[in-house]
Every structure is written in C-alpha cells, then in structure tokens.
Design a protein around this motif. Structure first.
Motif, PDB file in Angstrom:
ATOM      1  N   ASP A  37       0.856  -1.190   0.000  1.00 19.98           N
ATOM      2  CA  ASP A  37       0.000   0.000   0.000  1.00 19.98           C
ATOM      3  C   ASP A  37       0.887   1.233   0.000  1.00 19.98           C
ATOM      4  O   ASP A  37       1.886   1.279   0.720  1.00 19.98           O
ATOM      5  CB  ASP A  37      -0.899   0.010   1.244  1.00 19.98           C
ATOM      6  N   LEU A  38       0.515   2.202  -0.806  1.00 17.25           N
ATOM      7  CA  LEU A  38       1.316   3.419  -0.928  1.00 17.25           C
ATOM      8  C   LEU A  38       0.507   4.650  -0.545  1.00 17.25           C
ATOM      9  O   LEU A  38      -0.723   4.663  -0.694  1.00 17.25           O
ATOM     10  CB  LEU A  38       1.763   3.640  -2.383  1.00 17.25           C
ATOM     11  N   GLU A 139      -9.541   2.195 -15.491  1.00 15.46           N
ATOM     12  CA  GLU A 139      -9.591   0.804 -15.016  1.00 15.46           C
ATOM     13  C   GLU A 139      -8.661  -0.083 -15.855  1.00 15.46           C
ATOM     14  O   GLU A 139      -7.924  -0.914 -15.325  1.00 15.46           O
ATOM     15  CB  GLU A 139     -11.035   0.313 -15.122  1.00 15.46           C
ATOM     16  N   MET A 140      -8.683   0.133 -17.184  1.00 19.55           N
ATOM     17  CA  MET A 140      -7.787  -0.637 -18.054  1.00 19.55           C
ATOM     18  C   MET A 140      -6.333  -0.309 -17.716  1.00 19.55           C
ATOM     19  O   MET A 140      -5.459  -1.183 -17.696  1.00 19.55           O
ATOM     20  CB  MET A 140      -8.054  -0.304 -19.527  1.00 19.55           C
ATOM     21  N   ALA A 141      -6.074   0.966 -17.440  1.00 16.52           N
ATOM     22  CA  ALA A 141      -4.712   1.407 -17.106  1.00 16.52           C
ATOM     23  C   ALA A 141      -4.232   0.712 -15.837  1.00 16.52           C
ATOM     24  O   ALA A 141      -3.114   0.193 -15.785  1.00 16.52           O
ATOM     25  CB  ALA A 141      -4.691   2.927 -16.923  1.00 16.52           C
ATOM     26  N   ALA A 142      -5.088   0.657 -14.808  1.00 15.66           N
ATOM     27  CA  ALA A 142      -4.691   0.060 -13.522  1.00 15.66           C
ATOM     28  C   ALA A 142      -4.391  -1.425 -13.678  1.00 15.66           C
ATOM     29  O   ALA A 142      -3.529  -1.964 -12.985  1.00 15.66           O
ATOM     30  CB  ALA A 142      -5.781   0.286 -12.485  1.00 15.66           C
ATOM     31  N   GLY A 159      -1.574   9.577  -4.837  1.00  8.89           N
ATOM     32  CA  GLY A 159      -1.852   8.187  -5.218  1.00  8.89           C
ATOM     33  C   GLY A 159      -1.955   7.327  -3.969  1.00  8.89           C
ATOM     34  O   GLY A 159      -1.104   7.413  -3.088  1.00  8.89           O
ATOM     35  N   THR A 160      -3.000   6.511  -3.893  1.00 10.33           N
ATOM     36  CA  THR A 160      -3.133   5.566  -2.777  1.00 10.33           C
ATOM     37  C   THR A 160      -3.402   4.174  -3.345  1.00 10.33           C
ATOM     38  O   THR A 160      -3.325   3.972  -4.554  1.00 10.33           O
ATOM     39  CB  THR A 160      -4.251   6.003  -1.803  1.00 10.33           C
ATOM     40  N   GLY A 161      -3.746   3.223  -2.463  1.00 15.59           N
ATOM     41  CA  GLY A 161      -3.859   1.832  -2.914  1.00 15.59           C
ATOM     42  C   GLY A 161      -2.469   1.358  -3.290  1.00 15.59           C
ATOM     43  O   GLY A 161      -1.497   1.619  -2.580  1.00 15.59           O
ATOM     44  N   ARG A 162      -2.332   0.706  -4.466  1.00 17.39           N
ATOM     45  CA  ARG A 162      -0.963   0.381  -4.907  1.00 17.39           C
ATOM     46  C   ARG A 162      -0.400   1.489  -5.778  1.00 17.39           C
ATOM     47  O   ARG A 162       0.607   1.328  -6.450  1.00 17.39           O
ATOM     48  CB  ARG A 162      -0.907  -1.002  -5.568  1.00 17.39           C
ATOM     49  N   GLY A 163      -1.061   2.660  -5.737  1.00 16.65           N
ATOM     50  CA  GLY A 163      -0.620   3.844  -6.486  1.00 16.65           C
ATOM     51  C   GLY A 163      -1.608   4.188  -7.586  1.00 16.65           C
ATOM     52  O   GLY A 163      -1.487   5.223  -8.249  1.00 16.65           O
TER      53      GLY A 163
END
Ligand SMILES: C[C@@](CO)(OP(=O)(O)O)[C@H](O)COP(=O)(O)OP(=O)(O)OC[C@H]1O[C@@H](n2ccc(N)nc2=O)[C@H](O)[C@@H]1O
Ligand SMILES: Nc1ncnc2c1ncn2[C@@H]1O[C@H](COP(=O)(O)OP(=O)(O)O)[C@@H](O)[C@H]1O
Length: 311
Positions: A37-38, A139-142, A159-163
């Motif tokens: 997590d970032l 969504e496609m990018a992630a 940026g949060t989550g995995r970025g």
C-alpha cells in the motif's frame, strides 16, 4: 458488421506521455497479493515519450531513443499489452504498428513503461474511433500497472492503494527539476524486496503511511524552497543499498546548487528540485561535468497526462 469491415478512423496518431517523479513515497507493509500500500504524491514532468500508432498487417513495436535496446519488442512490451487490451475490448484485430520515441530512462524509476502503456491506450482508442470513457480507461490502465493511471492523468496527484487510486492536488506554479540518469537501471520489484529485507532486519522501525499534508500545503504555495525540504521517498534507502554510488550523485546535485535531491521512485534516476529555470540549467551543467550520471536532463512540472498531438 464483420471485423474486417471496421473502418480505420485515422491514418496514424501520436500521443505524448510524461515521466513522473514521486515527491513523496510512503510505502506500507507487503500485502498478501505481493504489492505494498502506498501514499504517494506524483508529479508529471516535461520529459516525455511519443507513441505513434499506425494501421499495419500485424501488431509490432519498435523503439528508438533513450535506452531503446533495453525495451522489449515482443508481447511483454507494455504498449503492446495496452493495444491488445483495447482490441480485445473492442472485439477487433490488433493490427497496429507502434513506434516509441523514448526520452524517459528505461528502468529509471520514472514510469517510462507505464507512460508508453497509457499512450498506447489513448492512441488505440483514437486510431479506431472508440468512445471509451475516462473511468473505463483508468480501469484498463490500472490492470496494466500501478503507475499507468497516473500517466493518463498527469499534473500533480495523490496516489493511494498500490498507487492506482488518484486524487488531483492543487500545485501552483512551475517546478524546475534536474534529472541524473544512471548508467544502469534498477528493477522495481527488486527495490521493493530490498526495502522489505531492510525492514525485517530492523523490526523496530516505524512504517508511516499518512497523507503528507505539509507537502500538499507547500505545493499550493508554489514555492520550491518550501517544497524542497519535504521531499521524501521510503524506497530511497533500498535503492541506495542496491546502488551505493547514488549517494555521491545525490550529494553532487546539492553541491551544484539544487535545493534538494531525491531518488525518483524505485530509482536509480536522481531528481533535483531547483529554485528556478536558470538554477536548473546551471545545476545540470555542473552535474554533467562531475561524471556521476550517464546523462543529465532538465524538466519542469506539472504537465498534463497522455495527450494526442495534432500535426
Ligand atoms: C515504485 C513506483 C513508484 O511510483 O514506480 P517506479 O519507480 O517503478 O517507476 C511504483 O510503485 C511502481 O509501479 P509499477 O512500475 O506500475 O509497478 P507494477 O507493474 O504495478 O508492479 C511491479 C512490481 O512492483 C512491486 N510493487 C508495485 C507497486 C506497489 N504498490 N507495490 C509493489 O510492491 C510488486 O513487486 C509488483 O509485482
Ligand atoms: N514500453 C516500455 N518501455 C520501457 N520499459 C518497458 C516497456 N515495456 C516493458 N518494459 C519493461 O519494464 C521494465 C521497467 O521499465 P520502466 O517503466 O522504464 O521503469 P520503472 O518501472 O523503473 O519506472 C523495463 O526493464 C522493461 O523490461
């Protein structure tokens, strides 16, 4: 309508996509899925790759420019993966020639591959006249990589989550950077792995991933002197452990007159924040002379994310 009769809307398209630097990179513990997590602050820089897509008989990719020899020319190339993804979604053959004009250092911690993926998503949608809304594109990018949504988005963002989860940040003014490009790259998973190893050997060290409010307030001031001391990267000790020579690079940039220097993301590119454009040009000239980097570039930020160029 059969697949073959789908018409190509444009002869070719070119998309310009920016590199990024992490002004703040807070890394949480290793998750069960292999990611961390970032909490990160990205800024898009004027150092850009150009991705050209043209109709062709088959899907192929060529790369020229900075580090071209290290960029895969097969289906693992992130731009190829992006075009395949758009083709699959549109249910059409991916008959495209991708030409990448590279300026972003490969394996340099500046998200060059992610930039190419974002450029290829936008380019394929434009080439085929597809109407993909922003949320679907993100969504496609992630799915292609944690940093790819930011390459679409650009500007300055939290940026949060995995970025991949982004929130725009207000940043006033223009920030001037000098980038010291190292002689060899660093693998992102290896640097995260090294951070985990260093943390295991020091179990008492605190892992802090709170929002960098002081930095975010400093960015609204537009004053690089206020921003500079707040630059922070949890991955920096890991990058320095794998490439100890980077310590000398960081020192040389500050000695040359930069306000502060930081390893960019997983490195090994070092990014130096300067007081203004003139200072950046002077720091770049001096740093080039010291011989600590393979190449030295100046860049400014923030700039927009992936955008179509019109001839
Ligand atoms: C470190 C950062 C900082 O912005 O950028 P770079 O310096 O590489 O450009 C990013 O987190 C890189 O993002 P990106 O290069 O897109 O990574 P991905 O393809 O999603 O993941 C590659 C590998 O990096 C590690 N990884 C990535 C993101 C994350 N939040 N935690 C991780 O541990 C995992 O080992 C993963 O398998
Ligand atoms: N279009 C691309 N450009 C650069 N690297 C790519 C690309 N596609 C796949 N890669 C692979 O991704 C790896 C990481 O590259 P890059 O995104 O440039 O660095 P970083 O993750 O440090 O920001 C490279 O070593 C390369 O093998």
């Amino acid at each position: 309508m059969s697949r073959a009769s789908l018409s190509v809307v444009s002869d070719s398209v070119t998309v310009r996509v920016p590199a990024k630097v992490n002004l703040h990179l807070g890394v949480g513990p290793l998750r069960d899925d292999g990611f961390h997590d970032l909490v990160t602050v990205f800024q898009a820089l004027s150092l850009c790759d150009d991705i050209r897509l043209s109709p062709a008989n088959e899907l192929r990719v060529t790369t020229r420019g900075e580090g071209a020899a290290d960029v895969p020319a097969d289906a693992t190339n992130l731009a190829v993966r992006a075009v395949n993804e758009v083709a699959r979604r549109a249910d059409r053959p991916a008959r495209v020639a991708i030409d990448i004009d590279k300026r972003i250092p490969v394996a340099g911690g500046m998200a060059g591959g992610s930039a190419d993926a974002a450029g290829a998503l936008v380019g394929a949608a434009a080439l085929w006249g597809l109407d993909i809304d922003r949320d679907d594109l993100t969504e496609m990018a992630a799915a292609l990589g944690s940093d790819v949504p930011f390459a679409l988005h650009g500007g300055t963002a939290l940026g949060t989550g995995r970025g991949e989860r982004l929130m725009p940040i207000l940043a006033r003014g223009e920030f001037h950077w000098v980038l010291a490009i190292a002689r060899s790259g660093l693998s992102t998973p290896a640097v995260y792995g090294e951070l985990d190893r260093l943390r295991e050997s020091r179990p008492d060290s605190d892992i802090i991933t709170t929002r960098p409010d002081e930095l975010m307030a400093a960015l609204t001031s537009g004053d690089p002197r206020v921003v500079a001391p707040l630059l922070h990267n949890d991955l920096q000790p890991a990058a320095l452990s794998l490439q100890p020579a980077l310590r000398r690079t960081l020192r040389a940039g500050v000695d040359a007159g930069a306000l502060n220097g930081i390893v960019s993301g997983s490195g090994p590119t070092c990014a130096f924040l300067c007081a203004d454009e003139t200072s950046a040009v002077n720091v770049a000239a001096e740093l080039s002379g010291v011989g600590v980097a393979r190449a030295v570039r100046t860049a400014s930020g923030p700039v927009p994310g992936a955008r179509l160029l019109h001839d």
